[in-house]
Design a protein around this motif. Sequence first.
Motif, short mmCIF file in Angstrom:
data_model
loop_
_atom_site.label_atom_id
_atom_site.label_comp_id
_atom_site.label_asym_id
_atom_site.label_seq_id
_atom_site.Cartn_x
_atom_site.Cartn_y
_atom_site.Cartn_z
N GLN A 212 0.83 -1.20 0.09
CA GLN A 212 0.05 -0.03 -0.07
C GLN A 212 0.80 1.29 0.01
O GLN A 212 0.52 2.20 -0.51
CB GLN A 212 -0.75 0.18 1.26
N ILE A 238 1.05 -1.22 -12.59
CA ILE A 238 1.57 -2.42 -12.01
C ILE A 238 0.37 -2.64 -10.85
O ILE A 238 0.16 -4.04 -10.68
CB ILE A 238 2.72 -1.98 -11.00
N PHE A 239 -0.04 -1.80 -10.32
CA PHE A 239 -1.29 -2.28 -9.22
C PHE A 239 -2.65 -2.17 -9.92
O PHE A 239 -3.51 -2.55 -9.05
CB PHE A 239 -1.32 -1.00 -8.11
N ASN A 240 -2.74 -1.98 -11.13
CA ASN A 240 -4.04 -2.13 -11.56
C ASN A 240 -4.08 -3.04 -12.70
O ASN A 240 -5.02 -3.88 -12.68
CB ASN A 240 -4.41 -0.51 -12.63
N LYS A 241 -3.15 -3.03 -13.51
CA LYS A 241 -3.16 -4.03 -14.70
C LYS A 241 -1.75 -4.69 -14.97
O LYS A 241 -1.16 -4.16 -15.89
CB LYS A 241 -3.91 -3.57 -16.11
N PRO A 242 -1.29 -5.31 -13.72
CA PRO A 242 0.28 -5.64 -14.33
C PRO A 242 0.30 -6.86 -15.53
O PRO A 242 -0.63 -7.42 -15.73
CB PRO A 242 0.78 -6.69 -12.99
N GLU A 248 1.22 -9.94 -10.81
CA GLU A 248 -0.49 -10.12 -10.40
C GLU A 248 -0.48 -10.83 -9.12
O GLU A 248 -1.46 -10.61 -7.96
CB GLU A 248 -1.22 -10.76 -11.63
N ILE A 251 0.86 -8.89 -6.00
CA ILE A 251 0.36 -7.72 -5.49
C ILE A 251 -1.01 -8.22 -5.00
O ILE A 251 -1.52 -7.40 -4.18
CB ILE A 251 0.29 -6.77 -6.46
N THR A 252 -1.65 -9.47 -5.44
CA THR A 252 -2.76 -9.69 -5.09
C THR A 252 -2.83 -10.61 -3.71
O THR A 252 -3.81 -10.93 -3.48
CB THR A 252 -3.87 -10.18 -5.97
N GLN B 70 -8.69 -3.65 0.61
CA GLN B 70 -7.90 -2.71 -0.29
C GLN B 70 -7.11 -3.63 -1.55
O GLN B 70 -6.04 -3.89 -1.67
CB GLN B 70 -6.68 -2.02 0.41
N THR B 72 -6.21 -4.99 -5.05
CA THR B 72 -5.40 -4.50 -6.11
C THR B 72 -5.67 -5.38 -7.48
O THR B 72 -6.23 -6.46 -7.48
CB THR B 72 -3.85 -4.60 -5.99
N ALA B 73 -5.09 -4.90 -8.30
CA ALA B 73 -5.19 -5.48 -9.90
C ALA B 73 -6.42 -6.22 -10.17
O ALA B 73 -7.52 -5.38 -10.04
CB ALA B 73 -3.99 -6.60 -9.75
N VAL B 74 -6.50 -7.22 -10.48
CA VAL B 74 -7.78 -7.82 -10.92
C VAL B 74 -8.80 -7.91 -10.07
O VAL B 74 -10.05 -7.66 -10.24
CB VAL B 74 -7.64 -9.48 -11.74
N ASP B 75 -8.52 -8.00 -8.68
CA ASP B 75 -9.42 -7.97 -7.41
C ASP B 75 -10.09 -6.62 -7.61
O ASP B 75 -11.27 -6.57 -7.55
CB ASP B 75 -8.71 -8.28 -6.29
N ARG B 77 -10.36 -4.50 -10.00
CA ARG B 77 -11.09 -4.08 -11.16
C ARG B 77 -12.66 -4.62 -11.05
O ARG B 77 -13.35 -4.29 -11.25
CB ARG B 77 -10.27 -4.20 -12.59
N VAL B 207 -11.78 -7.08 -17.41
CA VAL B 207 -11.25 -8.14 -18.03
C VAL B 207 -9.64 -7.54 -18.63
O VAL B 207 -8.53 -8.19 -18.39
CB VAL B 207 -11.78 -8.52 -19.35
N THR B 208 -9.66 -6.48 -19.37
CA THR B 208 -8.41 -6.09 -19.78
C THR B 208 -7.77 -4.98 -19.38
O THR B 208 -6.62 -4.81 -19.71
CB THR B 208 -9.02 -5.60 -21.36
N GLY B 209 -8.51 -4.10 -18.40
CA GLY B 209 -7.66 -3.15 -17.77
C GLY B 209 -7.69 -1.64 -18.58
O GLY B 209 -7.25 -0.80 -18.03
#
Lengths: 256, 216
Positions: A212, A238-242, A248, A251-252, B70, B72-75, B77, B207-209
């Motif tokens: 974070q 990196i944190f949205n769409k690695p 992935e 970070i998840t 909190q 991140t990434a696919v989670d 989205r 799906v795609t970001g």
Amino acid sequence: MVTTESDNVIEISNVNLWYGDKQALFDVSMPVRRNRITALIGPSGCGKSTLLRSMNRMNDLVDGCRLEGRMLFGGTDIYSPNTDVNGIRTRIGMIFQKPNPFPMSIRDNVSYGPRIHGVEDREELDEIVERSLVRSALWDEVHDRLDKSALALSGGQQQRLCIARALAVSPQVILMDEPTSALDPMATSKIEDLACELEKDYTVVIVTHNMQQASRISDYTGFMYLGKMAEFGRTEGIFNKPKEELTERYITGRFG
Amino acid sequence: MKRFEDDMGRLLETTRDLGSLVCSTIDGAVRAFCERDTDLAREMAERYQRISDLHSVLEEDTLRILTLYQPTAVDMRTVATVLKAITYLERIGKYSKKIAKATIFLSDDISAEGMEGIPEMGSVAVRMVKLAVGSLIDGDTSGLDEISQQEHFLDTLRNSVIRRNTELLRDCPAAADVLMRYMSVSRYLERVGDNSCDIAEKVAYMVTGRHVEIGA
């Protein structure tokens, strides 16, 4: 030392590093962008602290440490035999995990570096002390007790003092090795705010286990794994769409 | 991690429930309108409350997950997509209710003049909702192109319904009440299509970001 106006203050290209026989970094490349915060994340032992320490040759102090590849600072090879190591460490300062103030007064802690570099004038030193403490957001809390021992400060204040001490010698880059892992959330928040404030005039590289924190304060993030740079890019990406599945998973929290 | 995954699993399951409920409600409301089935229309109108309640539950669940974990990434989205998609689903539920209410209002009017094109709009809109909900639940973007095409078709149909009813209104101002209702229903169906596109856009992001525009 010649510096260029390039966007990258440090350029790391194909760096391999060994501690004796054990290889710790494998073909690592990444830029360190000027006036930006770059975070290095990754599991314990992935090489992020090693990479950070190699940026100002802290690893020279480790027996049997050997580096191959290229690491340029403002166009100059950090590892060239002609490079002045002390000069590098002045321009690339370092903040450690545990605050390490010298057992002396607050004032002497901050003026230590400039005095070593030959500044003797009392007024000039006072000015450097005040400016550095203001920049490290500590001045308001300590201006009336500058001659008291630095060891009496709280952990968070000690860490900001260490930052002031680094700033006193006018570095270009500040390396931070898990600078808040020993601090409470309030002190952590102050250091994070400070890092964001410093970004205007300095370049910051921070190693952190707190993802974070990396996402809150950094502009660029490098994810390291098993001594390799698994992914490097804009923090938001990196944190949205690695791009890498490994990133992935890390970070998840789905790792190992 | 286990707690987070359990919570995410439940969130997606409840989203699936809301999606199915909204699909069957808009389908029922359109059918009731076309067949002048006021009993079915009443049943569909009453269903809106369940949709609204489920929407509130999901909204709270997504905010709780954001606060506690909190992601991140696919989670992240996925949670963000659910948070947006449930709003669109709730709106589709609201339009279903409005269509059902219009059906009840029109029950005394036996004339089918002005209806032309509306049943077709209804089946296109229902198809779009089903595609959007399916893509949301399966995290699958393969149906998104079709949603985009259907959206254009729906717009064309809507324009002809408006043209036709404007002509009828000019010829027979006394039928204004009824004709205005038809135009409203065509407007609701058009909005149902728009909301389906909005869901589809969020699914593409999940799906795609990347952010895309569908049916613009």
